[in-house]
Design an enzyme around this catalytic site. Structure first.
Site, PDB file in Angstrom:
ATOM      1  N   GLN A 129       0.802  -1.218   0.000  1.00  0.00           N
ATOM      2  CA  GLN A 129       0.000   0.000   0.000  1.00  0.00           C
ATOM      3  C   GLN A 129       0.839   1.275   0.000  1.00  0.00           C
ATOM      4  O   GLN A 129       0.345   2.333  -0.367  1.00  0.00           O
ATOM      5  CB  GLN A 129      -0.946  -0.008   1.205  1.00  0.00           C
ATOM      6  CG  GLN A 129      -1.954  -1.139   1.124  1.00  0.00           C
ATOM      7  CD  GLN A 129      -2.924  -1.143   2.285  1.00  0.00           C
ATOM      8  OE1 GLN A 129      -2.686  -1.773   3.294  1.00  0.00           O
ATOM      9  NE2 GLN A 129      -4.013  -0.415   2.156  1.00  0.00           N
ATOM     10  N   GLU A 277      -5.070 -10.063   9.207  1.00  0.00           N
ATOM     11  CA  GLU A 277      -6.490 -10.238   8.888  1.00  0.00           C
ATOM     12  C   GLU A 277      -6.792 -11.429   7.992  1.00  0.00           C
ATOM     13  O   GLU A 277      -7.279 -11.269   6.855  1.00  0.00           O
ATOM     14  CB  GLU A 277      -7.038  -8.951   8.246  1.00  0.00           C
ATOM     15  CG  GLU A 277      -6.906  -7.746   9.137  1.00  0.00           C
ATOM     16  CD  GLU A 277      -7.547  -6.496   8.545  1.00  0.00           C
ATOM     17  OE1 GLU A 277      -8.008  -6.533   7.391  1.00  0.00           O
ATOM     18  OE2 GLU A 277      -7.596  -5.487   9.242  1.00  0.00           O
ATOM     19  N   GLU A 490      -5.058  -1.829  14.261  1.00  0.00           N
ATOM     20  CA  GLU A 490      -5.439  -0.865  13.231  1.00  0.00           C
ATOM     21  C   GLU A 490      -6.760  -0.282  13.663  1.00  0.00           C
ATOM     22  O   GLU A 490      -7.657  -1.003  14.119  1.00  0.00           O
ATOM     23  CB  GLU A 490      -5.672  -1.524  11.853  1.00  0.00           C
ATOM     24  CG  GLU A 490      -4.436  -1.887  11.092  1.00  0.00           C
ATOM     25  CD  GLU A 490      -4.772  -2.497   9.719  1.00  0.00           C
ATOM     26  OE1 GLU A 490      -5.811  -2.159   9.117  1.00  0.00           O
ATOM     27  OE2 GLU A 490      -3.978  -3.326   9.271  1.00  0.00           O
ATOM     28  N   PHE A 556      -7.253   6.982   4.117  1.00  0.00           N
ATOM     29  CA  PHE A 556      -7.202   6.635   5.539  1.00  0.00           C
ATOM     30  C   PHE A 556      -6.031   7.303   6.262  1.00  0.00           C
ATOM     31  O   PHE A 556      -5.814   7.075   7.440  1.00  0.00           O
ATOM     32  CB  PHE A 556      -7.059   5.120   5.705  1.00  0.00           C
ATOM     33  CG  PHE A 556      -8.360   4.366   5.648  1.00  0.00           C
ATOM     34  CD1 PHE A 556      -9.076   4.077   6.801  1.00  0.00           C
ATOM     35  CD2 PHE A 556      -8.872   3.934   4.438  1.00  0.00           C
ATOM     36  CE1 PHE A 556     -10.272   3.377   6.757  1.00  0.00           C
ATOM     37  CE2 PHE A 556     -10.071   3.224   4.376  1.00  0.00           C
ATOM     38  CZ  PHE A 556     -10.768   2.946   5.544  1.00  0.00           C
TER      39      PHE A 556
HETATM   40  C1  PNW Z   1      -7.734  -3.225   6.839  1.00  0.00           C
HETATM   41  N1  PNW Z   1     -13.928  -4.753   7.565  1.00  0.00           N
HETATM   42  O1  PNW Z   1      -8.681  -3.973   6.158  1.00  0.00           O
HETATM   43  C2  PNW Z   1      -6.420  -3.576   6.177  1.00  0.00           C
HETATM   44  O2  PNW Z   1      -5.533  -4.259   7.035  1.00  0.00           O
HETATM   45  C3  PNW Z   1      -5.731  -2.430   5.525  1.00  0.00           C
HETATM   46  O3  PNW Z   1      -4.816  -2.908   4.586  1.00  0.00           O
HETATM   47  C4  PNW Z   1      -6.755  -1.487   4.915  1.00  0.00           C
HETATM   48  O4  PNW Z   1      -6.152  -0.465   4.185  1.00  0.00           O
HETATM   49  C5  PNW Z   1      -7.572  -0.912   6.052  1.00  0.00           C
HETATM   50  O5  PNW Z   1      -8.186  -1.922   6.805  1.00  0.00           O
HETATM   51  C6  PNW Z   1      -8.648   0.059   5.616  1.00  0.00           C
HETATM   52  O6  PNW Z   1      -9.589  -0.584   4.813  1.00  0.00           O
HETATM   53  C7  PNW Z   1      -9.976  -4.091   6.571  1.00  0.00           C
HETATM   54  O7  PNW Z   1     -14.751  -4.977   6.666  1.00  0.00           O
HETATM   55  C8  PNW Z   1     -10.906  -4.376   5.587  1.00  0.00           C
HETATM   56  O8  PNW Z   1     -14.291  -4.739   8.777  1.00  0.00           O
HETATM   57  C9  PNW Z   1     -12.207  -4.600   5.920  1.00  0.00           C
HETATM   58  C10 PNW Z   1     -12.598  -4.534   7.253  1.00  0.00           C
HETATM   59  C11 PNW Z   1     -11.673  -4.238   8.236  1.00  0.00           C
HETATM   60  C12 PNW Z   1     -10.363  -4.026   7.880  1.00  0.00           C
END
Ligand code: PNW
Length: 596
Positions: A129, A277, A490, A556
């Site tokens: 990213q 994740e 995060e 973000f």
């Molecule tokens: C995280 N949800 O992903 C990732 O670790 C990052 O790479 C990403 O940029 C960031 O969140 C923002 O999206 C997620 O649906 C994706 O709950 C989806 C979820 C949570 C975290």
């Protein structure tokens, strides 16, 4: 870089991923009539369609990705001190029990709140990213290079990670900029396909030397590195040779990769994370048809084969770290949110439990409680996954030093309209197999409001739901009893429509993200004051970056990035976050590398 010997059957599907930009001569495209055998699957006649082919890293790029862009700056840039005028906080947005750093407080500080000594806090990123430099110094392609370069309709604006924030060359200044605000921790991930361009086989010394310097620069600037081994950027070759996380071979390949990284950086890193994740990246299977080697594993099963191998790979890596004398913590990062029952019906209560079992419980029950899956998930996966042996269960249980949770938001859960039974008995029900429905809104009877303000439309899953954070932390504490405490590894917010703002000064003032950080920190302080052991927080993200298939349209960052000049600027939310530790931290917040 030494070439890798690959089977020609990995090229099945290649024809579909060709486009006019590909330099591949058409004569070597095989007829994609068969599929590679993977766990649980068979092929009719594998030998008839297989031959050996020697590929160099460059061939992987040319065959599967095509040309990539490069940045104007392509050597490492040294850091310059941060001018003091950049470190002045913005005027406050709030008048509450949480005074801003700048103005005369209208209300006094809550004296019953405190972050304990040793609380670690910082900002986070992930290799694909932010790094850019996609092909630099021998990096091999990952599945994300293919997904964003080749897959029709996959991205919202045809943007890739080729250049991103160019952090591969600008890391010194990025680390200096967070050090100047007194940030304690920088959490980043290592690109597996930089270290092992084929995912296994030859090791790329240039990549190891690069991360040496990233880690050493953190230490030089008084910032603790926290390192994730895998943040979704699976080496393409592993996907194409055995289906990536769908194949049992990934377990030993991941452990071999971890061994090289632990051996090199070992005790310079106080916090290690194995995988980021798995709920998200396993649910990313099945990958789009035609761009990767086919698998005969039924699509609905694929996330769970992935999860199975993740649990084995993670736990083996955990034990490897301990056997190598790694003295930092080793954990995996999970994700999710509090599951609020929409109503007090017993069907909604079952839906909520099913949702825990198919989400957090998928990885947390095996690693924190039993070595095995939670009940509702097990009912489903026992139809096709191998049962963990007793030996595997004891290998898996107890393998996360910290409960590391990426906890952005919460939502309501309820039974499907048809009822739970009608879903669990119908494999084509849209909510099968979890059979838990979700909404962001209270019921009409409860007012019909959203749980909180929505983030950017490109993150439709995200609402500010900070009211629910104390309950969520309590739930984790009571359910999984993490002995090393809970870290929010995060959290963050995509300010709505930030991409449409044109003036830097407007972008820097991010009111909903600021309120998100303020109230999230208040929520953690409340939970701590009630005895929940929260040990650290990492804001996502250090800078605006490639938000996967949303490209650079969904922001973000707690810092703005001008993607043309690569200039960075602090946003108001960054000051809000840091201010929480100035006001409520036990340890001092000490800025480094500020110009006088
Ligand atoms: C995280 N949800 O992903 C990732 O670790 C990052 O790479 C990403 O940029 C960031 O969140 C923002 O999206 C997620 O649906 C994706 O709950 C989806 C979820 C949570 C975290």
């Amino acid at each position: 870089m030494k070439p890798s010997l690959l089977s020609l059957s990995m090229l099945a599907g290649l024809a579909a991923c060709q486009n006019s930009s590909s330099p591949l001569p058409t004569t070597i495209i095989p007829t994609p009539t068969t599929a590679t055998a993977l766990s649980g699957s068979t092929v009719a006649n594998p030998a008839a369609f297989t031959t050996a082919l020697t590929l160099h890293v460059e061939d992987l790029w040319n065959l599967f990705v095509g040309p990539v862009s490069t940045a104007a700056v392509n050597t490492t840039v040294s850091a310059t001190p941060i001018p003091t005028h950049e470190l002045i906080p913005p005027p406050g947005l709030f008048y509450s029990s949480f005074p801003s750093g700048q103005q005369i407080p209208m209300a006094s500080k809550n004296e019953s709140w405190k972050f304990p000594a040793g609380f670690w806090w910082g900002v986070a990123s992930a290799a694909y990213q932010v790094e850019g430099a996609a092909k630099a110094e021998g990096r091999g392609p990952s599945i994300w290079d293919v997904l964003l370069h080749r897959v029709t309709g996959y991205t919202v604006a045809n943007q890739t990670g080729d250049v991103a924030d160019n952090q591969y060359y600008l890391y010194k200044q990025d680390i200096a900029r967070i050090a100047a605000l007194g940030v304690k921790t920088y959490s980043f991930s290592i690109s597996w396909s930089r270290v092992f361009p084929f995912g296994n086989g030859p090791v790329n010394g240039l990549a190891l030397a690069h991360y040496d310097d990233v880690i050493n620069t953190c230490i030089e600037f008084g910032v603790e590195p926290a390192v994730t081994l895998y943040h979704w950027d699976l080496p393409l070759n592993l996907q194409n040779t055995y289906g990536g996380w769908l194949g049992p071979q990934i377990v030993d390949d991941f452990v071999a990769y971890a061994k090289v990284v632990f051996g090199r950086y070992g005790n310079k890193v106080p916090r290690w994370f194995t995988v980021n994740e798995p709920i998200v990246f396993c649910n990313n299977y099945p990958l789009p048809d035609h761009y990767f080697t086919n698998t005969l594993i039924p699509k609905i099963q694929q996330p769970f084969w992935c999860g199975h191998h993740v649990l084995l790979a993670h736990s083996k890596t955990y034990h490897l770290a301990k056997s190598m004398g790694i003295n930092g913590t080793v954990s995996f990062k999970t994700n999710g949110g509090y599951k609020i029952p929409l109503t007090n019906s017993s069907e909604d209560a079952v839906a909520v439990q099913r949702a825990w079992d198919f989400n957090e419980g998928w990885f947390a029950n095996p690693t924190f409680l039993t070595g095995d899956y939670p009940k509702y998930l097990k009912d489903f996966v026992s139809g096709f996954l191998p049962e963990f042996t007793d030996e595997e269960k004891s290998m898996i249980n107890g393998t996360s030093d910290v409960y590391a949770h990426d906890a952005y938001t919460s939502q309501f859960y309820m039974a499907p309209d048809s009822g739970i039974q009608a879903c669990t008995s119908n494999t084509s029900h849209p909510l099968y197999p979890s059979c838990a429905n979700t909404t962001y809104s209270y019921t009409t009877a409860d007012g019909g409001w959203n749980v909180g303000p929505a983030a950017d439309p490109l993150s439709p899953w995200l609402h500010k739901a900070t009211d629910w954070v104390p309950l969520f932390l309590r739930y984790i504490h009571d359910t999984w009893h993490p002995s090393g405490g809970i870290a929010i590894t995060e959290f963050g917010f995509a300010e709505p429509f930030e991409v449409l703002k044109t003036l830097k000064a407007d972008i820097q003032f991010d009111p909903i993200r600021s309120s998100y950080y303020r109230e999230y920190m208040e929520a953690i302080l409340m939970a701590i004051s009630e005895g929940v052991n929260v040990v650290g927080t990492l804001a996502w993200s250090i800078v605006d970056n490639l938000e996967w298939n949303s490209g650079y349209q969904d922001k973000f960052g707690v810092q703005y990035v001008n993607l043309t000049t690569q200039e960075r600027a602090y946003k108001a939310s960054f000051f809000e976050y840091v201010n929480a530790f100035k006001l409520y931290g036990t340890d001092p917040v000490t800025p480094h590398f500020v110009s006088s």
